[in-house]
Motif scaffolding. Structure first.
Motif, PDB file in Angstrom:
ATOM      1  N   UNK A 156      25.861  -0.900  15.220  1.00  0.00           N
ATOM      2  CA  UNK A 156      24.582  -0.454  15.750  1.00  0.00           C
ATOM      3  C   UNK A 156      24.660  -0.154  17.240  1.00  0.00           C
ATOM      4  N   UNK A 157      25.328  -1.015  18.001  1.00  0.00           N
ATOM      5  CA  UNK A 157      25.369  -0.821  19.451  1.00  0.00           C
ATOM      6  C   UNK A 157      26.037   0.495  19.831  1.00  0.00           C
ATOM      7  N   UNK A 158      26.876   1.053  18.963  1.00  0.00           N
ATOM      8  CA  UNK A 158      27.479   2.356  19.217  1.00  0.00           C
ATOM      9  C   UNK A 158      26.656   3.475  18.574  1.00  0.00           C
ATOM     10  N   UNK A 159      26.172   3.240  17.362  1.00  0.00           N
ATOM     11  CA  UNK A 159      25.399   4.254  16.640  1.00  0.00           C
ATOM     12  C   UNK A 159      24.162   4.691  17.427  1.00  0.00           C
ATOM     13  N   UNK A 160      23.500   3.736  18.070  1.00  0.00           N
ATOM     14  CA  UNK A 160      22.269   4.064  18.781  1.00  0.00           C
ATOM     15  C   UNK A 160      22.513   4.902  20.033  1.00  0.00           C
ATOM     16  N   UNK A 161      23.765   5.043  20.431  1.00  0.00           N
ATOM     17  CA  UNK A 161      24.092   5.847  21.616  1.00  0.00           C
ATOM     18  C   UNK A 161      24.348   7.322  21.284  1.00  0.00           C
ATOM     19  N   UNK A 162      24.383   7.672  20.013  1.00  0.00           N
ATOM     20  CA  UNK A 162      24.626   9.062  19.634  1.00  0.00           C
ATOM     21  C   UNK A 162      23.412   9.897  20.055  1.00  0.00           C
TER      22      UNK A 162
END
Length: 156
Positions: free
Chosen positions: A96-102
């Protein structure tokens, strides 16, 4: 965890609560660890602790198909690999912590012709053994990638 303290479970019976209501709707799933963007649509897969679910705010099938095509594009794949932590063997974590940065560019959703391409890609992938359709599959993927690059103002 509060819910554990309030339950009659023993220490070895700790569980990860799931709400069936959230899993009984159309959503995008992605494995926690993958070598590339592998987002897929589902309305029935319950999931495990090794998958993540994205529930788009707009629950329109066409909007979700457009989102799926963007998330699986080469552009997002490249970007994601730059913001996440690489794992051994060329794999990446889709947390999630990476996905939300897309970054999602809303103007991508104007290209409704992509919806037919997504449907074709899905149909071709369901016919796994028919490699005669690889050219059509790659043509659709290339066209989606061109649109993504155009929307984000990047020359491939």
């Amino acid at each position: 965890r509060d819910y554990f303290d309030q339950s009659n479970k023993l220490w070895f019976e700790l569980w990860n609560q799931r709400s069936y209501k959230k899993f009984n709707k159309l959503r995008i799933v992605v494995p926690d660890i993958s070598n590339k963007c592998n987002f897929a649509l589902t309305d029935s897969y319950f999931g495990t602790t090794t998958t993540y679910n994205l529930i788009p705010k707009e629950n329109d099938l066409n909007h979700i198909k457009l989102m799926l095509s963007l998330l699986n594009s080469d552009l997002v794949d490249y970007y994601f690999k730059k913001i996440t932590t690489p794992q051994r063997g060329g794999y990446f974590r889709y947390k999630t912590k990476f996905l939300e940065k897309i970054p999602i560019n809303e103007s991508f959703f104007k290209y409704v012709e992509i919806i037919d391409m997504v449907d074709e890609i899905t149909n071709i992938k369901e016919l796994k053994a028919d490699h005669s359709l690889d050219h059509k599959l790659n043509k659709n993927l290339d066209e989606i990638n061109k649109i993504a690059y155009k929307v984000y103002g990047i020359k491939p």
